[in-house]
Design a protein around this motif. Sequence first.
Motif, PDB file in Angstrom:
ATOM      1  N   ALA A   1       0.887  -1.245  -0.063  1.00 50.38           N
ATOM      2  CA  ALA A   1      -0.075  -0.201   0.103  1.00 50.38           C
ATOM      3  C   ALA A   1       0.812   1.253  -0.092  1.00 50.38           C
ATOM      4  CB  ALA A   1      -0.831  -0.011   1.081  1.00 50.38           C
ATOM      5  N   VAL A   2       0.968   1.959  -0.943  1.00 53.34           N
ATOM      6  CA  VAL A   2       1.900   3.147  -1.171  1.00 53.34           C
ATOM      7  C   VAL A   2       1.159   4.233  -1.686  1.00 53.34           C
ATOM      8  CG1 VAL A   2       3.541   1.504  -1.931  1.00 53.34           C
ATOM      9  CG2 VAL A   2       2.261   2.543  -3.704  1.00 53.34           C
ATOM     10  N   GLY A   3       1.737   5.523  -1.336  1.00 54.69           N
ATOM     11  CA  GLY A   3       1.292   6.697  -1.872  1.00 54.69           C
ATOM     12  C   GLY A   3       1.838   7.227  -3.314  1.00 54.69           C
ATOM     13  N   MET A   4       0.841   7.837  -4.013  1.00 53.04           N
ATOM     14  CA  MET A   4       1.260   8.381  -5.208  1.00 53.04           C
ATOM     15  C   MET A   4       1.064   9.931  -5.225  1.00 53.04           C
ATOM     16  SD  MET A   4       2.094   5.756  -7.045  1.00 53.04           S
ATOM     17  CE  MET A   4       2.305   4.031  -6.941  1.00 53.04           C
ATOM     18  N   ALA A   5       1.868  10.449  -6.105  1.00 52.92           N
ATOM     19  CA  ALA A   5       1.600  12.026  -6.008  1.00 52.92           C
ATOM     20  C   ALA A   5       0.369  12.510  -6.921  1.00 52.92           C
ATOM     21  CB  ALA A   5       2.717  12.469  -6.791  1.00 52.92           C
ATOM     22  N   ALA A   6      -0.091  11.570  -7.817  1.00 45.15           N
ATOM     23  CA  ALA A   6      -1.304  11.462  -8.513  1.00 45.15           C
ATOM     24  C   ALA A   6      -1.718  10.237  -8.996  1.00 45.15           C
ATOM     25  CB  ALA A   6      -1.078  12.806  -9.634  1.00 45.15           C
ATOM     26  N   LEU A   7      -3.029  10.134  -9.253  1.00 47.40           N
ATOM     27  CA  LEU A   7      -3.929   8.887 -10.009  1.00 47.40           C
ATOM     28  C   LEU A   7      -4.746   9.613 -11.126  1.00 47.40           C
ATOM     29  CD1 LEU A   7      -4.482   6.853  -7.097  1.00 47.40           C
ATOM     30  CD2 LEU A   7      -2.879   6.394  -8.652  1.00 47.40           C
ATOM     31  N   PRO A   8      -4.925   8.891 -12.160  1.00 47.33           N
ATOM     32  CA  PRO A   8      -5.679   9.445 -13.281  1.00 47.33           C
ATOM     33  C   PRO A   8      -7.171   9.629 -13.029  1.00 47.33           C
ATOM     34  CG  PRO A   8      -5.452   6.957 -13.394  1.00 47.33           C
ATOM     35  CD  PRO A   8      -4.672   7.284 -12.241  1.00 47.33           C
ATOM     36  N   MET A   9      -7.946  10.271 -13.948  1.00 48.31           N
ATOM     37  CA  MET A   9      -9.304  10.570 -14.329  1.00 48.31           C
ATOM     38  C   MET A   9      -9.527  11.819 -13.303  1.00 48.31           C
ATOM     39  SD  MET A   9     -10.318   7.876 -15.584  1.00 48.31           S
ATOM     40  CE  MET A   9      -9.685   6.371 -15.985  1.00 48.31           C
ATOM     41  N   GLY A  10      -9.913  12.945 -14.082  1.00 46.56           N
ATOM     42  CA  GLY A  10     -10.113  14.003 -13.689  1.00 46.56           C
ATOM     43  C   GLY A  10      -9.461  14.755 -12.551  1.00 46.56           C
ATOM     44  N   ASP A  11     -10.077  15.168 -11.346  1.00 45.25           N
ATOM     45  CA  ASP A  11      -9.186  15.216 -10.568  1.00 45.25           C
ATOM     46  C   ASP A  11      -8.569  14.409  -9.678  1.00 45.25           C
ATOM     47  OD1 ASP A  11     -10.610  18.169 -10.673  1.00 45.25           O
ATOM     48  OD2 ASP A  11     -12.269  17.392  -9.446  1.00 45.25           O
ATOM     49  N   GLY A  12      -8.420  13.275 -10.271  1.00 42.57           N
ATOM     50  CA  GLY A  12      -7.782  12.093  -9.722  1.00 42.57           C
ATOM     51  C   GLY A  12      -8.363  11.154  -8.662  1.00 42.57           C
ATOM     52  N   ILE A  13      -8.601  10.074  -9.202  1.00 40.34           N
ATOM     53  CA  ILE A  13      -9.323   8.925  -8.005  1.00 40.34           C
ATOM     54  C   ILE A  13      -8.417   8.772  -7.078  1.00 40.34           C
ATOM     55  CG2 ILE A  13     -10.314   7.678  -9.999  1.00 40.34           C
ATOM     56  CD1 ILE A  13      -8.369   5.634  -9.976  1.00 40.34           C
ATOM     57  N   ALA A  14      -8.959   8.483  -5.899  1.00 35.37           N
ATOM     58  CA  ALA A  14      -8.261   8.635  -4.489  1.00 35.37           C
ATOM     59  C   ALA A  14      -7.355   7.053  -4.482  1.00 35.37           C
ATOM     60  CB  ALA A  14      -9.137   8.720  -3.400  1.00 35.37           C
ATOM     61  N   VAL A  15      -7.812   6.139  -5.029  1.00 34.54           N
ATOM     62  CA  VAL A  15      -7.439   4.752  -4.771  1.00 34.54           C
ATOM     63  C   VAL A  15      -7.386   4.314  -6.122  1.00 34.54           C
ATOM     64  CG1 VAL A  15      -7.627   2.424  -3.868  1.00 34.54           C
ATOM     65  CG2 VAL A  15      -8.489   4.665  -2.541  1.00 34.54           C
ATOM     66  N   GLU A  16      -6.216   3.399  -6.604  1.00 30.61           N
ATOM     67  CA  GLU A  16      -6.130   2.280  -7.738  1.00 30.61           C
ATOM     68  C   GLU A  16      -5.213   1.160  -7.266  1.00 30.61           C
ATOM     69  OE1 GLU A  16      -4.245   1.928 -12.103  1.00 30.61           O
ATOM     70  OE2 GLU A  16      -4.334   3.891 -11.372  1.00 30.61           O
ATOM     71  N   ILE A  17      -5.876   0.002  -7.459  1.00 26.67           N
ATOM     72  CA  ILE A  17      -5.317  -1.172  -6.986  1.00 26.67           C
ATOM     73  C   ILE A  17      -5.435  -2.247  -7.983  1.00 26.67           C
ATOM     74  CG2 ILE A  17      -5.830  -3.237  -5.441  1.00 26.67           C
ATOM     75  CD1 ILE A  17      -7.268  -1.169  -3.711  1.00 26.67           C
ATOM     76  N   GLU A  18      -4.446  -3.028  -8.324  1.00 28.51           N
ATOM     77  CA  GLU A  18      -4.115  -4.064  -9.027  1.00 28.51           C
ATOM     78  C   GLU A  18      -3.795  -5.408  -8.307  1.00 28.51           C
ATOM     79  OE1 GLU A  18       0.584  -4.336 -10.259  1.00 28.51           O
ATOM     80  OE2 GLU A  18      -0.471  -2.762 -11.138  1.00 28.51           O
ATOM     81  N   ALA A  19      -3.826  -6.672  -8.697  1.00 30.39           N
ATOM     82  CA  ALA A  19      -3.951  -7.853  -8.219  1.00 30.39           C
ATOM     83  C   ALA A  19      -3.539  -9.077  -9.072  1.00 30.39           C
ATOM     84  CB  ALA A  19      -5.146  -8.150  -7.635  1.00 30.39           C
ATOM     85  N   GLU A  20      -3.355 -10.095  -8.373  1.00 27.08           N
ATOM     86  CA  GLU A  20      -3.171 -11.220  -9.052  1.00 27.08           C
ATOM     87  C   GLU A  20      -3.745 -12.401  -8.210  1.00 27.08           C
ATOM     88  OE1 GLU A  20       0.661 -14.391 -10.405  1.00 27.08           O
ATOM     89  OE2 GLU A  20       1.235 -12.361  -9.559  1.00 27.08           O
ATOM     90  N   VAL A  21      -4.369 -13.372  -9.016  1.00 25.62           N
ATOM     91  CA  VAL A  21      -5.037 -14.327  -8.519  1.00 25.62           C
ATOM     92  C   VAL A  21      -4.882 -15.676  -9.146  1.00 25.62           C
ATOM     93  CG1 VAL A  21      -7.144 -12.877  -7.710  1.00 25.62           C
ATOM     94  CG2 VAL A  21      -7.176 -14.104  -9.923  1.00 25.62           C
ATOM     95  N   LEU A  22      -4.990 -16.804  -8.584  1.00 30.39           N
ATOM     96  CA  LEU A  22      -5.199 -18.279  -9.205  1.00 30.39           C
ATOM     97  C   LEU A  22      -6.292 -18.547  -9.187  1.00 30.39           C
ATOM     98  CD1 LEU A  22      -2.139 -19.887  -7.219  1.00 30.39           C
ATOM     99  CD2 LEU A  22      -1.990 -18.768  -9.358  1.00 30.39           C
ATOM    100  N   ILE A  23      -6.598 -19.307 -10.707  1.00 30.00           N
ATOM    101  CA  ILE A  23      -7.838 -19.927 -10.885  1.00 30.00           C
ATOM    102  C   ILE A  23      -7.814 -21.489 -11.023  1.00 30.00           C
ATOM    103  CG2 ILE A  23      -8.875 -17.835 -12.055  1.00 30.00           C
ATOM    104  CD1 ILE A  23      -8.122 -19.004 -14.518  1.00 30.00           C
ATOM    105  N   ASP A  24      -8.980 -22.066 -10.956  1.00 26.78           N
ATOM    106  CA  ASP A  24      -8.826 -23.714 -11.149  1.00 26.78           C
ATOM    107  C   ASP A  24      -8.810 -23.743 -12.917  1.00 26.78           C
ATOM    108  OD1 ASP A  24     -11.535 -22.883 -12.288  1.00 26.78           O
ATOM    109  OD2 ASP A  24     -12.456 -24.266 -10.683  1.00 26.78           O
TER     110      ASP A  24
END
Length: 162
Positions: free
Chosen positions: A139-162
């Motif tokens: 969980a890290v801080g960013m100077a800016a994120l995309p979309m207009g005035d800037g979304i407050a949160v962006e998250i990516e992930a990796e999962v395993l499936i069957d």
Amino acid sequence: MAHIEQKLADLGLVLPEPVKLPPDVRLPFSLVNIRERRVFVSGHGPQNDDGSIAGPFGKLGKDVTVEEGYELARKTALSMLASLKRELMDLDRIQAWCRVFGMVNCAPEFTQQPAVINGFSDLIYELFGPEAGRHARSAVGMAALPMGDGIAVEIEAEVLID
């Protein structure tokens, strides 16, 4: 109804419609990239049920409270689950959450990024349980994120499936 979807319904939660982006935004990549059992999920932001980008917008520690950030991270989990459902057709195919990378748009002095991203992790644990829901996380801080005035949160992930 599938197990995870029943849990969502029991919690009164709805997976949002596909993301509605501003006309000037182009995404030349897949939101979900399946490679055998590994599924890489691109950065997602919070969405409203209709697919629009959810606010409040701006920086944690200035424009957005930790509580609002937590709820936005929770909405981001729903956004990601919606993308996974569209690709996998069944959320019960997810056997394990491996890694989560949370980015918080924040003021320079803000240090509560983990408390914000807990909104995502808490919902994943609630839905998938302590074994399949367990994940490594940053969980890290960013100077800016995309979309207009800037979304407050962006998250990516990796999962395993069957």
